[in-house]
Enzyme design. Structure first.
Site, PDB file in Angstrom:
ATOM      1  N   LYS A 276       7.791   2.044  13.782  1.00 46.45           N
ATOM      2  CA  LYS A 276       8.424   1.505  12.851  1.00 46.45           C
ATOM      3  C   LYS A 276       9.105   2.512  11.814  1.00 46.45           C
ATOM      4  O   LYS A 276       8.876   3.634  11.789  1.00 46.45           O
ATOM      5  CB  LYS A 276       7.303   1.051  11.643  1.00 46.45           C
ATOM      6  CG  LYS A 276       7.387   0.779  10.261  1.00 46.45           C
ATOM      7  CD  LYS A 276       6.235   0.432   9.607  1.00 46.45           C
ATOM      8  CE  LYS A 276       6.513   0.215   8.190  1.00 46.45           C
ATOM      9  NZ  LYS A 276       5.283  -0.391   7.560  1.00 46.45           N
TER      10      LYS A 276
ATOM     11  N   TYR B  36       1.656   2.901   8.102  1.00 47.47           N
ATOM     12  CA  TYR B  36       1.176   2.900   6.666  1.00 47.47           C
ATOM     13  C   TYR B  36       2.180   1.712   6.056  1.00 47.47           C
ATOM     14  O   TYR B  36       3.114   1.427   6.438  1.00 47.47           O
ATOM     15  CB  TYR B  36       1.346   4.056   5.811  1.00 47.47           C
ATOM     16  CG  TYR B  36       2.701   4.832   5.720  1.00 47.47           C
ATOM     17  CD1 TYR B  36       3.839   4.253   5.128  1.00 47.47           C
ATOM     18  CD2 TYR B  36       2.942   6.080   6.376  1.00 47.47           C
ATOM     19  CE1 TYR B  36       5.109   4.750   5.047  1.00 47.47           C
ATOM     20  CE2 TYR B  36       4.245   6.843   6.133  1.00 47.47           C
ATOM     21  CZ  TYR B  36       5.340   6.099   5.499  1.00 47.47           C
ATOM     22  OH  TYR B  36       6.616   6.608   5.661  1.00 47.47           O
ATOM     23  N   CYS B  37       1.121   0.980   5.333  1.00 48.78           N
ATOM     24  CA  CYS B  37       1.636  -0.196   4.501  1.00 48.78           C
ATOM     25  C   CYS B  37       2.257  -1.304   5.483  1.00 48.78           C
ATOM     26  O   CYS B  37       3.414  -1.634   5.491  1.00 48.78           O
ATOM     27  CB  CYS B  37       3.040   0.297   3.462  1.00 48.78           C
ATOM     28  SG  CYS B  37       3.172  -1.271   2.216  1.00 48.78           S
ATOM     29  N   PRO B  38       1.508  -1.431   6.461  1.00 50.95           N
ATOM     30  CA  PRO B  38       1.731  -2.782   7.447  1.00 50.95           C
ATOM     31  C   PRO B  38       2.198  -3.944   6.695  1.00 50.95           C
ATOM     32  O   PRO B  38       1.497  -4.337   6.000  1.00 50.95           O
ATOM     33  CB  PRO B  38       0.650  -2.828   8.386  1.00 50.95           C
ATOM     34  CG  PRO B  38      -0.450  -2.274   7.597  1.00 50.95           C
ATOM     35  CD  PRO B  38      -0.171  -1.222   6.529  1.00 50.95           C
TER      36      PRO B  38
ATOM     37  N   LEU C 215       0.984  -1.334   0.039  1.00 50.11           N
ATOM     38  CA  LEU C 215      -0.021  -0.060   0.003  1.00 50.11           C
ATOM     39  C   LEU C 215       1.011   1.298  -0.101  1.00 50.11           C
ATOM     40  O   LEU C 215       2.061   1.204  -0.004  1.00 50.11           O
ATOM     41  CB  LEU C 215      -1.040   0.066   1.195  1.00 50.11           C
ATOM     42  CG  LEU C 215      -2.109  -1.301   1.316  1.00 50.11           C
ATOM     43  CD1 LEU C 215      -2.832  -1.262   2.574  1.00 50.11           C
ATOM     44  CD2 LEU C 215      -3.049  -0.837   0.368  1.00 50.11           C
TER      45      LEU C 215
END
Length: 279
Positions: free
Chosen positions: A151, A138-140, A87
């Site tokens: 992160k 975001y974008c896990p 993502l």
């Protein structure tokens, strides 16, 4: 990546704002073809892009994509659609990207590709670095890299014929939470509370940070680049630097055309003025 093997490095970390992320993903595809056909040894590539949000295919299906893209523009960012999974992620001057390009052998599983990258990044820092999903980032993904639950990096993987590209973004400088806030706003403006088939992340900006923030000291992209190069040299039996070969340039141009077509299908509004970049 194995110890004491030939390593080739392509450093594209200082090409400037004219270097498009569309070019970058096409380059890794071309390198996969070259390394996969044993025309090149294992290759590492460093790359930096300016004020770009890289969207995954699911992101292009949010109900109000125009509104989401407009919000990114207000932040001063453009958007492109990549050819690998995942993502939305942020790329800018404070984020250093690293690709490892392997031949796709039967012994190299998808899990192995990720683990090799995690192991390499852990060698760079005297810190406990965890690899697990940070759900509110975001974008896990399964291989989010974090320190104390925040992160700072994410890893993706793409397989092209006989080659494998393992790609990581390292949030080195600046504010990780501000970048996360931007992507949170993109989803808020793009979804507007509607029910979607795909489950998009509910982002908590405090779940993300840069290495500078996490280490409590000034860490720069330039310093991180030098650290990576030093570690690659230590791990190699032969270390060479260079640019794309004629074979790779030919396939880069072909793959780039496919990337442009992908972005046009997603909507011409995503990326305009796609000028060629020379390598």
């Amino acid at each position: 990546m194995n110890d004491n093997q030939p390593i080739r490095l392509i450093d594209q970390s200082d090409l400037g704002p004219g270097f498009s992320a569309i070019d970058s993903f096409a380059i890794d595809d071309a390198l996969c073809l070259s390394v996969g056909d044993n025309l090149s040894p294992f290759t590492a590539r460093l790359w930096v892009h300016h004020n770009t949000v890289v969207l995954g295919i699911p992101d292009t299906r949010i109900p109000y994509l125009n509104e989401g893209i407009q919000k990114l523009k207000e932040y001063g960012y453009q958007a492109i659609v990549r050819n690998s999974g995942g993502l939305a992620v942020v790329l800018d001057e404070g984020i250093l990207n690293l690709s490892f390009i392997y031949p796709n052998s039967k012994t190299l599983s998808i899990h192995d590709g990720y683990e090799h990258m995690v192991s390499f990044i852990r060698q760079l820092y005297n810190q406990k670095i965890d690899a697990y999903t940070i759900e509110q980032s975001y974008c896990p993904g399964d291989y989010d890299l974090s320190i104390n639950g925040q992160k700072f990096a994410g890893i993706s993987q793409r397989r092209v014929k006989n080659g494998v590209a393992v790609q990581i973004y390292l949030c080195v400088e600046g504010s990780g939470s501000q970048r996360a806030q931007m992507i949170q706003t993109f989803y808020e403006k793009g979804i507007q509370g509607e029910t979607t088939r795909f489950s998009y992340p509910h982002i908590d900006p405090s779940s993300m940070a840069s290495l500078s923030e996490l280490l409590g000291q000034s860490v720069t992209v330039g310093e991180t680049r030098r650290l990576i190069m030093q570690k690659l040299m230590e791990n190699s039996s032969e270390f060479v630097t260079g640019s794309l070969t004629p074979f790779e340039t030919e396939h880069f141009l072909s793959r780039r055309e496919k990337m442009v077509e992908r972005n046009e299908r997603a909507g011409g509004r995503l990326h305009r003025n796609l000028d060629m970049t020379e390598f």
